[in-house]
Structure formats: C-alpha cells, structure tokens
Design a protein around this motif. Structure first.
Motif, mmCIF file in Angstrom:
data_model
loop_
_atom_site.group_PDB
_atom_site.id
_atom_site.type_symbol
_atom_site.label_atom_id
_atom_site.label_comp_id
_atom_site.label_asym_id
_atom_site.label_seq_id
_atom_site.Cartn_x
_atom_site.Cartn_y
_atom_site.Cartn_z
ATOM 1 N N LEU A 1 8.773 10.619 -9.694
ATOM 2 C CA LEU A 1 7.649 10.336 -8.795
ATOM 3 C C LEU A 1 6.960 9.042 -9.209
ATOM 4 C CD1 LEU A 1 5.668 11.371 -6.522
ATOM 5 C CD2 LEU A 1 4.355 12.422 -8.386
ATOM 6 N N ALA A 2 6.657 8.200 -8.243
ATOM 7 C CA ALA A 2 5.858 6.983 -8.465
ATOM 8 C C ALA A 2 4.767 6.925 -7.408
ATOM 9 C CB ALA A 2 6.744 5.748 -8.409
ATOM 10 N N THR A 3 3.593 6.386 -7.774
ATOM 11 C CA THR A 3 2.461 6.299 -6.835
ATOM 12 C C THR A 3 1.866 4.884 -6.855
ATOM 13 O OG1 THR A 3 0.749 6.901 -8.437
ATOM 14 C CG2 THR A 3 1.914 8.718 -7.345
ATOM 15 N N SER B 1 -2.648 13.626 -8.207
ATOM 16 C CA SER B 1 -3.925 14.176 -8.666
ATOM 17 C C SER B 1 -4.813 14.426 -7.455
ATOM 18 C CB SER B 1 -4.617 13.218 -9.640
ATOM 19 O OG SER B 1 -5.922 13.674 -9.943
ATOM 20 N N ALA B 2 -5.300 15.656 -7.345
ATOM 21 C CA ALA B 2 -6.141 16.013 -6.204
ATOM 22 C C ALA B 2 -7.477 15.277 -6.215
ATOM 23 C CB ALA B 2 -6.372 17.516 -6.185
ATOM 24 N N SER B 3 -7.808 14.635 -7.314
ATOM 25 C CA SER B 3 -9.099 13.941 -7.415
ATOM 26 C C SER B 3 -8.984 12.429 -7.263
ATOM 27 C CB SER B 3 -9.755 14.261 -8.770
ATOM 28 O OG SER B 3 -8.919 13.804 -9.838
ATOM 29 N N GLU B 4 -7.776 11.920 -7.115
ATOM 30 C CA GLU B 4 -7.606 10.460 -7.058
ATOM 31 C C GLU B 4 -6.828 10.098 -5.794
ATOM 32 O OE1 GLU B 4 -6.086 6.844 -9.957
ATOM 33 O OE2 GLU B 4 -5.433 8.883 -10.340
ATOM 34 N N PRO B 5 -7.411 9.326 -4.905
ATOM 35 C CA PRO B 5 -6.692 8.945 -3.680
ATOM 36 C C PRO B 5 -5.589 7.932 -3.996
ATOM 37 C CG PRO B 5 -8.819 7.857 -3.768
ATOM 38 C CD PRO B 5 -8.794 8.771 -4.930
ATOM 39 N N ILE B 6 -4.498 8.002 -3.238
ATOM 40 C CA ILE B 6 -3.394 7.037 -3.369
ATOM 41 C C ILE B 6 -3.031 6.535 -1.988
ATOM 42 C CG2 ILE B 6 -2.461 8.082 -5.470
ATOM 43 C CD1 ILE B 6 -0.358 9.450 -3.712
ATOM 44 N N GLU B 7 -2.381 5.367 -1.960
ATOM 45 C CA GLU B 7 -1.982 4.770 -0.681
ATOM 46 C C GLU B 7 -0.508 5.042 -0.366
ATOM 47 O OE1 GLU B 7 -2.991 0.672 -1.193
ATOM 48 O OE2 GLU B 7 -5.047 0.976 -0.476
ATOM 49 N N TRP B 8 0.285 5.334 -1.383
ATOM 50 C CA TRP B 8 1.698 5.657 -1.154
ATOM 51 C C TRP B 8 2.263 6.391 -2.378
ATOM 52 C CZ3 TRP B 8 5.027 3.811 -4.765
ATOM 53 C CH2 TRP B 8 4.649 2.677 -5.486
ATOM 54 N N PHE B 9 3.339 7.056 -2.171
ATOM 55 C CA PHE B 9 4.113 7.636 -3.290
ATOM 56 C C PHE B 9 5.592 7.578 -2.918
ATOM 57 C CE2 PHE B 9 3.520 11.324 -0.534
ATOM 58 C CZ PHE B 9 4.750 11.964 -0.593
ATOM 59 N N SER B 10 6.425 7.620 -3.944
ATOM 60 C CA SER B 10 7.890 7.629 -3.722
ATOM 61 C C SER B 10 8.531 8.663 -4.646
ATOM 62 C CB SER B 10 8.498 6.246 -3.975
ATOM 63 O OG SER B 10 8.433 5.912 -5.357
ATOM 64 N N LEU B 11 9.640 9.184 -4.202
ATOM 65 C CA LEU B 11 10.445 10.143 -4.970
ATOM 66 C C LEU B 11 11.882 9.646 -5.039
ATOM 67 C CD1 LEU B 11 9.117 13.460 -3.402
ATOM 68 C CD2 LEU B 11 8.890 12.841 -5.812
ATOM 69 N N ASP B 12 12.474 9.729 -6.216
ATOM 70 C CA ASP B 12 13.868 9.308 -6.418
ATOM 71 C C ASP B 12 14.602 10.463 -7.105
ATOM 72 O OD1 ASP B 12 16.298 8.223 -7.081
ATOM 73 O OD2 ASP B 12 15.489 6.346 -7.866
ATOM 74 N N ARG C 1 16.349 8.412 -1.929
ATOM 75 C CA ARG C 1 14.951 8.134 -2.261
ATOM 76 C C ARG C 1 14.105 8.287 -0.991
ATOM 77 N NH1 ARG C 1 14.216 2.412 -4.653
ATOM 78 N NH2 ARG C 1 15.808 1.848 -3.115
ATOM 79 N N LEU C 2 12.826 8.588 -1.211
ATOM 80 C CA LEU C 2 11.886 8.746 -0.108
ATOM 81 C C LEU C 2 10.560 8.096 -0.488
ATOM 82 C CD1 LEU C 2 10.926 10.128 2.606
ATOM 83 C CD2 LEU C 2 10.221 12.064 1.151
ATOM 84 N N MET C 3 10.009 7.295 0.454
ATOM 85 C CA MET C 3 8.671 6.732 0.266
ATOM 86 C C MET C 3 7.803 7.178 1.430
ATOM 87 S SD MET C 3 7.321 2.775 0.119
ATOM 88 C CE MET C 3 7.909 2.482 -1.538
ATOM 89 N N VAL C 4 6.601 7.590 1.089
ATOM 90 C CA VAL C 4 5.614 7.971 2.106
ATOM 91 C C VAL C 4 4.383 7.078 1.919
ATOM 92 C CG1 VAL C 4 4.161 9.779 3.057
ATOM 93 C CG2 VAL C 4 6.432 10.347 2.146
ATOM 94 N N GLU C 5 4.070 6.302 2.964
ATOM 95 C CA GLU C 5 2.857 5.478 2.955
ATOM 96 C C GLU C 5 1.790 6.214 3.764
ATOM 97 O OE1 GLU C 5 4.206 0.931 2.921
ATOM 98 O OE2 GLU C 5 5.143 2.099 4.532
ATOM 99 N N LEU C 6 0.636 6.337 3.192
ATOM 100 C CA LEU C 6 -0.477 7.039 3.842
ATOM 101 C C LEU C 6 -1.244 6.024 4.681
ATOM 102 C CD1 LEU C 6 -1.460 9.056 0.677
ATOM 103 C CD2 LEU C 6 -0.067 9.821 2.596
ATOM 104 N N VAL C 7 -1.129 6.150 6.013
ATOM 105 C CA VAL C 7 -1.662 5.142 6.924
ATOM 106 C C VAL C 7 -2.708 5.763 7.848
ATOM 107 C CG1 VAL C 7 0.467 3.786 6.855
ATOM 108 C CG2 VAL C 7 0.174 5.550 8.617
ATOM 109 N N ASP C 8 -3.470 4.890 8.469
ATOM 110 C CA ASP C 8 -4.483 5.308 9.433
ATOM 111 C C ASP C 8 -3.811 5.997 10.607
ATOM 112 O OD1 ASP C 8 -6.222 4.492 12.029
ATOM 113 O OD2 ASP C 8 -7.515 4.791 10.264
ATOM 114 N N ALA C 9 -4.502 6.948 11.172
ATOM 115 C CA ALA C 9 -3.913 7.737 12.259
ATOM 116 C C ALA C 9 -3.579 6.895 13.465
ATOM 117 C CB ALA C 9 -4.847 8.869 12.653
ATOM 118 N N THR C 10 -4.235 5.736 13.595
ATOM 119 C CA THR C 10 -3.984 4.903 14.772
ATOM 120 C C THR C 10 -2.799 3.966 14.579
ATOM 121 O OG1 THR C 10 -5.541 3.237 13.971
ATOM 122 C CG2 THR C 10 -6.419 4.973 15.395
ATOM 123 N N SER C 11 -2.224 3.965 13.390
ATOM 124 C CA SER C 11 -1.076 3.073 13.163
ATOM 125 C C SER C 11 0.098 3.521 14.018
ATOM 126 C CB SER C 11 -0.673 3.097 11.690
ATOM 127 O OG SER C 11 -1.709 2.583 10.887
#
Length: 553
Positions: free
Chosen positions: A64-66, A74-85, A142-152
């Motif tokens: 896992l990479a963030t 971490s449920a207490s720290e916001p992130i903009e993306w994560f990836s799994l390999d 591998r998978l990457m998920v970018e957390l984007v605004d709902a209007t994107s």
C-alpha cells in the motif's frame, strides 16, 4: 509387500475451506508415501479452477502507498490517493472503499499490468463508502484510486479536482482462480509452469510431464520412501478440485525364501519347481527371469514313465534279489550311471547294485570291474513311502563291449520294491533295449524269469555323444491351476509381456487367504545343475486419489 499401495495425501498446511483448497506463494504439497517394491508406470494430476463467484481479498498481501507517503490508511488523516500493488495480474471483481467521514467525492480508478497507469473500462469511477462496487473482471497487477470532487468528470483527459478524504479501510477482491501455477517435485525440480491466470472453471491434467518428473525422484532401487509434489502460485488463490491417479506395479525380484538366485540340482528326467510367493492377485504385467541348465555329459537312451503305483514289482530283500538285462548300445557307448524305480518298504534299506556281463542269458559269476554300487535309503517321513527314481552313478564311465549286460539289485538290510512294467510294454527297438527280467532266492539260487516277461523299470545313462547337443529343458509357469509353456531365448532369458501373460489369469484366492504362489517349473531329460536368476515379476495397479474435491450436492 504382496499388495503394496502408494498412499497419497495433502500436507496439513493451508486448511481447505468447505469447497475450496488454498494455494499460494508458500505452496501446497502432495505427499506420496511409497512402500518398498513399487514402481511407477504413469501418473496424472487433474486440477480445476473455481468460477469467478469465488474470490480472494488482495489487500492483505499487497503493498500500500498513499499521498502522505505512508503504507497504511489512517481514519484520522485525509489522503488524496492510494495505490495497491499485489505483483501479479488478477481479474478484479469488486472494490469497497471505506470512509471515516461522510464522503463528499468519489474515487477515480487507474490500473496497471506492470507498465503505465490507464483507466479501466467501462467506468473509471467508484462511489465511496457503502457496500462498494462490482468490477467486470478488470485484469491488473496494480490499482490506484484518486479521491476526487464529486463534480469531476470521467475520462483520461477530464480535469480532476482532488478532494482529500479520511479512509478507514479498503477491500479489493479478485477471482480466486490462481494468477499463475508452478508445479515441481522436491527437491525443487520444476516440470510445469503457467504464467497466465487460470480461466474460470478451467480443468487441466498433468500427465506425461508429471510421470517423467516423478520417475526421476522415485525411491532408488525400489527401496521405498517419500516423494513430494508441490503446487505454487505467486499470489493467494484457490482450487476447486485436485485429483491424482497413479498406475504402479508391484515388483517382485526374489524367489521364495528371499533369494535373488537359486542353484538347484535336477535329476535325469526330473523336475524342479521354484516358487514366487509375494505376487498380488490382480494380474501380471511382466515376468522375466534367466534359466540356465548345466547338464551332465550324458543322455537317456531309455526313459520310461512308470505309473505312480505300478501293479507289478520285484521284491528285493528278505532273501530275494532281482536282475534286468539290457542290450548293448546300438552304436556303442559308455555307461555313466543307471536309475532304478524303487519303493522302500522299510525305513532303512541297504544293499548293492552290481553290473554283470552276460553268461548264457544269466548274470555271470563276477561283476564288471568297478561296477558295484552302494544302495542306502533312509526315510524320515511316515510310511507308506512312494516309488521314485534312485540314481546310481559309476565312478568311471563303463565301456559296453557289444554284449548283453545285467543290472542286479541285492538288498542286505530292509526291503524294497523294484517296479515292473506290464508284460509286452518294454520297447523292442532303439539305442538300448531292455530284455529279460529275472529274480532268485538266496545268494546261490537259480535265476528265474517272471511270468509273462515283464521288465524292471530302469534308466541307463550313457555318455552323451560329442556331436549331439543335449535337449533343452522344458520351462513352464503355473499360477493356480493354469499352466503356460514358455521358451527361453538362446541366452536362457524368459521375458513375457502382458499380452503373453493373458493366458495366465489371476487365480481365485481362498476366502480371506493369500493368492497361490507363481511357480516356475523346469523339466529336464538330462541331470545337471539348474540356475534361476534375474527374476522380475510385476503386477499392475491403478489407484485414484481424490486429494481434494467439493462434496456432491
């Protein structure tokens, strides 16, 4: 060992689910416990992948990479993306992104198969939270998920606005069919490798390559031992079915008593039986042995076959003696011995057999020089004792000078019967012909003929002519009540395959008992020494080992 069977089992690592067996980087082993005396003929291993309704979670074994450079969420720290390999191509079936707050955006997906990132089709976005979203078997390592605004908007060229989000977890599921498969035999010899994922419900059978690999590591010299086959996948996967079939042969290489070679004397016109005790009762695949006969330098010009209980006989002993006359050999020759067909009436019998020249159709006064031989019989079993051939061997060959000669049996202790052929049964032509049979009472009584002219069963043995090879022995196999004549080659080798052995089917074993022994029967006209060696008897066996398969519904 007569019914030795290979025991196949799975190792006890990686407990199977009710309907599936796990296989992964640590491997799953099939252990074969091989008893002594078992040879592998063929092997096949059939395995089946599950359908895509069976899944595994890829996250536990993935890297896992963030966006915060941390390797965990971490449920207490916001992130903009994560990836799994997870390292290998897997068909993705579902994705759940768990949030620690009410989601305000969505996840934009990118996947890779060892190269650049690209958006999956038909959609590259997923909702956050909830029960997640099914994926159409997207193939990725591998998978990457970018957390984007709902209007994107979606698409590789669409502008995106990252919206940092607090995530509490992620679940990525893929079809449980193995991403690849390697099969090897210990110690680490690979014989099969498939680099691509198995297809849904794909069934494959490893046959010739498995047989060859197992034969290379099979216990040497059939001593028995353990053989291991290992299945390995580079990532966690599952199998729906695993079935091993073995064609083996029980191999017997020793005669009864455990001897690898037998040296046995064989009498003139005699028979030797060698037994093989540990032959399973399910049929024969191969029988091979060497039979070598070292005959004496003699031949039988006269070979009668008396019945087990002749109706007529001379009594020798208790004051009686008997004599049998013979013609000289028609082409000359030397006598090396003679066998008489006798039955003792007392436990101990002693006396002499003397050879005399002819004197007026009676034995002469004195025997031929060096032609008086001892008779000594000592019985150990209980009476009655059977008729049998008793051999008398001359210390030196005796030249027969062209005149009639006599064999005279005199018993000094005990009694014995010398069997007689029916009147008119004696041969009247041949190399050597029996003539008059006489008896007398006392040492000086007159020699008297038997009524009807029977003859006393005898087998004179002449030195074999140098120009005539001795007749080969007759060789037979017997199993139960079936007999099979076999012919050794010029080296003495008997080699029979399954086709030839069809004439020797497995005998019916007694209830709860062992099958009867296989017997090698050798009969020879000429006395000598018999050597039996190089034994190999194989009996095939096919066994199925359903190592793992789901229960029937």
């Amino acid at each position: 060992m007569s019914d030795a069977q290979v025991i196949a089992r799975l190792d006890d690592s990686g407990k199977a689910e009710p309907n599936l067996m796990p296989v992964g980087p640590s491997g799953r082993s099939i252990v074969l416990d091989v008893p002594p005396g078992v040879e592998l003929l063929r092997a096949s291993l059939t395995l089946q992948a599950p359908g895509d309704d069976e899944t595994v979670d890829l996250v536990p074994g993935a890297t896992l990479a963030t966006s915060t450079s941390k390797n965990q969420l971490s449920a207490s720290e916001p992130i903009e993306w994560f990836s799994l390999d997870w390292g290998t191509r897997r068909p993705l079936t579902s994705l759940v992104i768990q949030t620690a707050e009410t989601p305000k955006g969505k996840g934009r997906l990118s996947v890779a198969e060892g190269g650049p990132w690209y958006p999956p089709t038909p959609s590259d976005t997923v909702a956050l939270g909830g029960t997640g979203q099914s994926l159409p078997g997207i193939m990725a390592s591998r998978l990457m998920v970018e957390l984007v605004d709902a209007t994107s908007t979606s698409g590789p060229t669409a502008p995106k606005v990252l919206a940092a989000t607090k995530l509490s977890g992620v679940v990525v599921k893929a079809a449980a069919r193995p991403s690849d498969l390697t099969v090897l035999v210990e110690p680490g010899v690979m014989f099969f490798h498939q680099a691509t994922p198995l297809q849904p419900l794909q069934e494959m059978t490893l046959g010739d390559n498995l047989s060859t690999a197992l034969q290379h590591v099979w216990p040497a010299d059939l001593k028995g031992g353990r053989v291991t086959v290992t299945l390995r996948s580079s990532s966690a996967g599952k199998l729906k079915r695993l079935h091993l079939a073995l064609d083996t042969a029980t191999v017997v290489r020793t005669w009864s008593g455990g001897e690898a070679s037998l040296r046995l004397p064989i009498a003139s016109d005699g028979e030797v039986i060698a037994r093989i005790d540990e032959v399973p009762g399910q049929g024969l695949r191969e029988v091979r042995f060497l039979v070598r006969h070292q005959p004496r330098d003699e031949h039988l010009p006269l070979a009668p076959r008396p019945p087990p209980l002749p109706s007529l006989a001379h009594l020798c002993g208790s004051g009686y003696a008997a004599a049998q006359a013979f013609s000289p050999p028609s082409e000359g020759g030397s006598l090396v011995g003679i066998d008489l067909h006798l039955r003792p009436l007392t436990r101990a019998v002693k006396g002499t057999l003397s050879l005399f020249p002819d004197a007026h159709d009676r034995p002469a006064e004195k025997p031929l020089k060096g032609a008086t031989l001892e008779l000594a019989i000592e019985e150990k079993d209980d009476a009655p004792w059977p008729y049998r051939w008793i051999p008398f061997d001359l210390p030196e060959p005796l030249a027969l000078d062209g005149t009639t000669w006599w064999a005279v049996l005199t018993v000094t202790e005990g009694d014995v019967l010398w069997s007689l052929g029916e009147p008119g049964s004696a041969p009247t032509s041949g190399v050597l012909v029996p003539r008059t049979a006489l008896y007398r009472t006392g040492d000086t009584g007159p020699w008297l003929p038997r009524t009807g002219g029977p003859w006393a069963f005898s087998r004179p043995r002449l030195r074999a002519p140098a120009t005539e090879p001795p007749p080969p022995p007759r060789v037979q196999l017997r199993w139960g009540n079936k007999l099979l004549d076999v012919t050794p080659d010029e080296t003495g080798l008997v080699s029979l395959d399954a086709k030839a052995l069809e004439a020797l089917p497995p005998p019916v074993s007694p209830a709860g008992g062992a099958p009867p022994p296989l017997e090698v029967i050798v009969q020879s006209r000429i006395a000598g020494e018999l050597t039996l060696s190089g034994l190999r008897v194989t009996s095939p066996r096919t066994t199925a080992h359903p190592l793992f398969q789901p229960p029937q519904k």
